[in-house]
Design a protein around this motif. Structure first.
Motif, PDB file in Angstrom:
ATOM      1  N   UNK A  69       0.844  -1.182   0.000  1.00 58.14           N
ATOM      2  CA  UNK A  69       0.000   0.000   0.000  1.00 58.14           C
ATOM      3  C   UNK A  69       0.881   1.234   0.000  1.00 58.14           C
ATOM      4  N   UNK A  70       0.306   2.310  -0.487  1.00 57.69           N
ATOM      5  CA  UNK A  70       1.040   3.573  -0.496  1.00 57.69           C
ATOM      6  C   UNK A  70       0.969   4.171   0.904  1.00 57.69           C
ATOM      7  N   UNK A  71       2.113   4.483   1.443  1.00 56.26           N
ATOM      8  CA  UNK A  71       2.146   5.003   2.812  1.00 56.26           C
ATOM      9  C   UNK A  71       2.725   6.406   2.828  1.00 56.26           C
ATOM     10  N   UNK A  72       2.117   7.272   3.637  1.00 55.46           N
ATOM     11  CA  UNK A  72       2.615   8.642   3.733  1.00 55.46           C
ATOM     12  C   UNK A  72       3.713   8.785   4.775  1.00 55.46           C
TER      13      UNK A  72
ATOM     14  N   UNK B  49       5.009  13.878  -3.398  1.00 59.92           N
ATOM     15  CA  UNK B  49       4.994  12.623  -4.147  1.00 59.92           C
ATOM     16  C   UNK B  49       4.930  12.889  -5.644  1.00 59.92           C
ATOM     17  N   UNK B  50       5.344  11.890  -6.414  1.00 62.61           N
ATOM     18  CA  UNK B  50       5.313  12.023  -7.878  1.00 62.61           C
ATOM     19  C   UNK B  50       3.898  12.219  -8.375  1.00 62.61           C
ATOM     20  N   UNK B  51       3.816  12.737  -9.578  1.00 60.62           N
ATOM     21  CA  UNK B  51       2.497  12.924 -10.196  1.00 60.62           C
ATOM     22  C   UNK B  51       1.798  11.581 -10.324  1.00 60.62           C
ATOM     23  N   UNK B  52       0.493  11.588 -10.027  1.00 60.90           N
ATOM     24  CA  UNK B  52      -0.283  10.373 -10.259  1.00 60.90           C
ATOM     25  C   UNK B  52      -0.265   9.405  -9.093  1.00 60.90           C
ATOM     26  N   UNK B  53       0.490   9.717  -8.046  1.00 57.92           N
ATOM     27  CA  UNK B  53       0.520   8.804  -6.895  1.00 57.92           C
ATOM     28  C   UNK B  53      -0.665   9.114  -5.993  1.00 57.92           C
ATOM     29  N   UNK B  54      -1.406   8.078  -5.620  1.00 59.06           N
ATOM     30  CA  UNK B  54      -2.550   8.253  -4.741  1.00 59.06           C
ATOM     31  C   UNK B  54      -2.259   7.626  -3.394  1.00 59.06           C
ATOM     32  N   UNK B  55      -2.941   8.149  -2.378  1.00 59.44           N
ATOM     33  CA  UNK B  55      -2.781   7.587  -1.045  1.00 59.44           C
ATOM     34  C   UNK B  55      -4.134   7.202  -0.470  1.00 59.44           C
ATOM     35  N   UNK B  56      -4.701   6.098  -0.932  1.00 53.04           N
ATOM     36  CA  UNK B  56      -5.986   5.674  -0.361  1.00 53.04           C
ATOM     37  C   UNK B  56      -5.782   5.238   1.083  1.00 53.04           C
ATOM     38  N   UNK B  57      -6.887   5.199   1.867  1.00 50.83           N
ATOM     39  CA  UNK B  57      -6.745   4.809   3.273  1.00 50.83           C
ATOM     40  C   UNK B  57      -6.131   3.427   3.392  1.00 50.83           C
ATOM     41  N   UNK B  58      -5.191   3.275   4.299  1.00 46.76           N
ATOM     42  CA  UNK B  58      -4.505   2.002   4.468  1.00 46.76           C
ATOM     43  C   UNK B  58      -4.732   1.508   5.884  1.00 46.76           C
ATOM     44  N   UNK B  59      -4.499   0.208   6.124  1.00 43.95           N
ATOM     45  CA  UNK B  59      -4.782  -0.330   7.461  1.00 43.95           C
ATOM     46  C   UNK B  59      -3.923   0.262   8.571  1.00 43.95           C
TER      47      UNK B  59
END
Lengths: 518, 415
Positions: A247-250, A419-429
């Motif tokens: 997952x994408x993490x911030x 973050x790079x263009x197009x990177x999304x950060x949906x909610x993660x566990x």
């Protein structure tokens, strides 16, 4: 009520499914080196009534407690805050203002003990978009543990109490109320240490146990964190099932450390010196090439986020001159609580203090040449750099002995990278939101956390001794001031009397002389 | 009352023979030399300040100047100057500094515009010096060259020059006070009234000069319209009613009326434009301020103790501390808050006793003594407050010029 227990190991460590036994409602495993996260999700109507009333009238409430003892964090549980008790409060609609503002502080005191807030309007400060913020130092969760035992452990036996007691060793505790789903999430984190894998489910709860570790499969994108391991639902599964996801993490690990201390002698204007290990942005961040200076600046920069108690503050006017900032290795003051009274003493300031976000400026100069690891290691000690943040003390109340000690928590230091263009950060566990500083950056900023290391001892807190009026010796102040002023007054008046008695109040000889000349 | 035996002749006015003028005498002989030097001194400091600001983390410019210019920028955008925290002055100051908020895009011009406030203060210095020279010449009957020598204490004083070129507004205050003194001594009552009203609006404390000026403006000096002194009709001492009536002369009434009207109309205007924040920051703040930082007043520690005692925790500590106080003190005295009656000795001295005893003898000296008393007995004495004394610096040395016993006493009081 749902429960989720997660053991998180480091990259490379993993547990074979055969090492873990699931027996009815209990899971047992060997000793592992891991951080443990327990998350309890409670629906609104399962909460005690006063809490229910309070939360129903808010649009969300986020409490974050971080212990003062330094701890090691493991990806993805990396988000850091200054040690202490933080409250974040999204804007309240004016209609329900009274309910929330009246009972919020009272409820916090009831649950956590010594919370010295008097009301959102007086004690809280505002963040962008109308959110309210509060912070204070809170060293122990003992009051909370007692409250939780009273509420949750009625008639459940000693295991419930024992689990709550273990909170006294927790590194952090998060309590978040999600108004959209009407659930309260309580998350506790224990530091990375050797511990036994063991959990028992309760009849009232659905318990999910995960034994995970970070993973780096080939398909992992730079902005993602990979996880693999074993998942079990106690009472339902008979054996753990392997899992793998990314997952994408911030919040990421910058793999460097810092320490903070006040330059001595401190005086009334102490300077907090941050000593950082590394000048380069984190390796996996969008700008790995340091030679590309423009890119690095615009994409990644180091920041320090400070939550200063009301005894100490930063002057935004002082931190606005580029020459001055550059001499302290700072780029700019990106955010400060408004307003901060620059003159008032501590005992007439109602707010908890102020939050400050400062962008640091690593000195250019020595860059590690080439990719040779050995050369880099040798030059590592040259990589160290310091940044100084000038602060100012408020006058404190008089105290016996003539000295007061104040404690200032370590800041949260991180590299914030766009973050790079197009990177999304949906909610993660494992997502941690509503930290305070994340409201000050764009939603696509990734935080690469720098690990705090205590300069002295084990606590992430700097102490200052501040001279104050010595109450024991102040008995004569009132009488002495009066006597001094009276003496001065009498002396001047006597001199004037002398003049009057000799020459009257008239103009004297000069005017008479003029008259005579006429 | 013997005549002073050692009244020095105005010896300094007898210039040395024109054939061999000493360098110093010739310097003061022409006004241009003195004022040009004073102006050059200030220009030099100004330019140095610009260099230091640009090249050093420690700035030459005073923080107050940044407060003024920020407030001027708010005003230029149509907002209130009180948006700037710690701006505690009249809006007129922000208006005066409006040119500093102009931006032309040309860096050199922008720097010059930003420094225009400092230029204004420095120019005010020079005008104050010129007025000082005139007052000295008139009140001490000295010739222009000698007056210039004493005025040089202000004009060529590097400390005074630095204060103005750093951007502190005390230069304006100096010009106001000196203009007031000069107008009074020239018997121009309307002008004096306007200046007094404006001065009190600007900085409050010039109100202490009102009693001195009023007391000084008696019939003999001002010359009543009906002619010189009237011989008293009877040998009896006039009743206090008659004395009171004689005190209220037309000129004094004129001064009071004009200064009051100026003060009130300015305040009403500012209140109309800026509302309650004007009153709060310009006036009320000084009543409730709790400075115990950078405060050189004798009330410093008492203010600290008293302000902290309001909070419950500190009150307990203070109560515990009060116990060892000597029991011989009367209970009333023990509970008396010294700082709340601080204004009593301060105003008694500066507004009543000193003017009464000294104003008729020597007005400038009396005003100096008043200012000194006001500053010394004030609850707050920051370094800016002590600068109120500076315009009067040339006066004590000038006492040596025409030494009288009165002025000897004045010197003793100063010390």
């Amino acid at each position: 009520m749902r429960e989720r227990i997660t053991y998180v190991q480091k990259l490379g460590d993993s547990l074979a499914p055969s090492a873990v036994t699931v027996d009815g409602g209990t899971i047992r495993g060997p000793e592992v080196h891991a951080a443990r996260e327990d998350r309890l999700t409670i629906a609104l109507d399962e909460l005690p009534p006063e809490l229910r009333a309070l939360l129903r009238s808010t649009q969300g409430l986020h409490i974050r407690w971080v212990g003062t003892v330094a701890y090691e964090a493991v990806s993805p549980l990396l988000a850091r805050l200054p040690p202490g008790f933080h409250v974040l409060f999204p804007p309240i609609p004016s209609i329900v203002d009274d309910i929330a503002s009246g009972s919020l502080c009272a409820t916090l005191v009831k649950i956590f003990g010594d919370i010295s807030c008097s009301g959102p309007a007086e004690s809280f400060t505002s963040l962008p978009e109308g959110r309210l913020q509060y912070y204070q130092q809170l060293d122990s969760l003992s009051h909370f543990i007692q409250y939780a035992k009273d509420q949750l452990c009625r008639g459940s036996g000693s295991s419930c109490a024992a689990r709550l007691d273990s909170l006294s060793k927790a590194a952090s505790l998060d309590i978040s109320y999600d108004a959209s789903q009407q659930v309260l999430r309580i998350t506790a984190l224990w530091p990375y240490q050797r511990q036994l894998v063991h959990a028992t489910s309760d009849a009232r709860l659905r318990t999910e146990v995960g034994i995970l570790s970070t993973d780096q499969p080939q398909t992992l994108e730079p902005h993602e964190v990979g996880i693999s391991g074993l998942l079990t639902v106690l009472g339902q599964d008979s054996k753990p099932s392997p899992t793998m996801f990314a997952f994408a993490s911030r919040h990421r690990d910058a793999e460097s450390s810092f320490s903070a201390q006040f330059l001595s002698p401190t005086g009334l204007h102490p300077t907090l010196q941050l000593r950082l290990d590394s000048r380069k942005p984190p390796a996996l961040s969008p700008s790995p090439d340091v030679e590309d200076a423009d890119d690095a600046d615009s994409r990644c920069a180091p920041y320090a986020y400070l939550t200063l108690p009301r005894t100490i503050f930063a002057d935004k006017y002082q931190l606005s001159d580029p020459l001055f900032l550059a001499s302290k290795n700072l780029t700019a003051l990106r955010y400060t609580t408004q307003p901060v009274d620059l003159e008032a003493p501590e005992y007439v300031t109602p707010q908890w203090g102020s939050a400050v976000l400062v962008q640091l400026s690593p000195p250019s100069g020595l860059q590690p040449r080439g990719k040779q690891k050995q050369k880099q290691k040798q030059e590592q000690h040259l990589e160290q750099w310091t940044a100084e943040i000038p602060l100012h003390l408020r006058y404190l109340a008089p105290a016996p002995g003539g000295y007061s000690t104040i404690r200032v928590p370590y800041p949260a230091v991180f590299w914030a990278c766009e973050a790079d263009e197009g990177v999304e950060f949906p909610p993660s566990p494992f997502e941690k939101a509503h930290l305070g500083y994340d409201a000050l950056f764009s939603p696509r900023t990734v935080f690469w956390h720098v690990e705090p290391r205590p300069a002295e001892g084990r606590l992430l807190v700097s102490s200052l001794t501040v001279p104050v009026l010595d109450v024991d010796k102040a008995g004569w102040v009132s009488a002495g001031t009066a006597a001094a002023v009276l003496a001065g007054f009498v002396w001047v008046a006597w001199k004037l009397l002398g003049v009057y008695l000799r020459d009257g109040y008239g103009a004297g000889r000069k005017v008479e002389g003029e008259k005579k000349r006429q | 009352m013997a005549k002073p035996s050692a009244t020095r002749e105005s010896a300094a006015s007898s210039a040395p023979s024109p054939a061999t003028p000493s360098l110093v005498a010739s310097f003061f002989h022409h006004p241009l030399r003195l004022y040009l030097s004073a102006a050059l001194l200030r220009v030099a400091f100004l330019l140095y300040g610009l260099w230091q600001d640009a090249n050093s983390p420690v700035k030459y410019t005073d923080i107050d100047y940044l407060v003024f210019t920020d407030a001027a920028r708010f005003v230029s955008r149509g907002q209130s100057p009180y948006e700037r925290e710690t701006y505690r002055y009249t809006p007129i100051l922000a208006w005066l500094l409006l040119p500093t908020a102009l931006k032309t895009g040309h860096p050199l011009l922008d720097t010059a515009l930003f420094s225009s406030g400092k230029v204004l203060f420095a120019a005010a210095d020079l005008v104050a010096g010129w007025l000082l020279e005139r007052v000295l010449a008139k009140s001490k009957s000295m010739d222009a060259a000698t007056a210039r020598k004493y005025a040089a204490i202000w004009l060529l004083n590097p400390m005074v020059a630095t204060i103005s070129t750093r951007g502190s507004s005390e230069g304006l205050l100096g010009v106001l006070v000196m203009a007031l003194l000069s107008a009074v001594m020239a018997r121009r009552i309307t002008l004096a009234g306007l200046l007094l009203g404006f001065g009190v609006h600007f900085k409050i404390y010039p109100f202490i000069y009102a009693p001195a000026i009023v007391w000084w403006m008696d019939q003999e000096r001002m010359g009543s319209p009906s002619g010189g002194d009237k011989p008293r009709p009877s040998k009896e001492k006039p009743s206090w009613v008659t004395q009171l009536a004689a005190f209220i002369t037309p000129k004094r009434l004129q001064l009071a009326a004009i200064s009051l009207a100026t003060f009130l109309s300015l305040n009403i205007l500012m209140f109309f434009i800026y509302g309650p924040p004007f009153l709060q920051h310009t006036y009320l703040h000084h009543v409730t301020r709790l400075d115990h930082r950078h405060n050189f007043s004798p009330y410093n520690t008492q203010l600290y103790l008293a302000s902290a005692a309001v909070t419950p925790a500190a009150a307990d500590a203070a109560a515990a501390a009060a116990a060892p106080a000597p029991t011989t003190l009367h209970p009333l005295l023990r509970s008396l808050r010294v700082e709340s009656v601080a204004f009593l000795p301060q105003l008694a001295l500066s507004c009543a006793l000193i003017p009464l005893a000294l104003a008729k003898k020597d007005l400038p000296a009396a005003m100096l003594a008043q200012t000194f008393a006001f500053v010394t007995f004030n609850k707050v004495c920051t370094s800016q407050v002590s600068r109120f004394l500076f315009p009067f610096f040339p006066f004590p040395p000038s006492f040596f010029f025409s030494r009288t016993r009165v002025q000897g006493e004045m010197m003793a009081i100063m010390m």
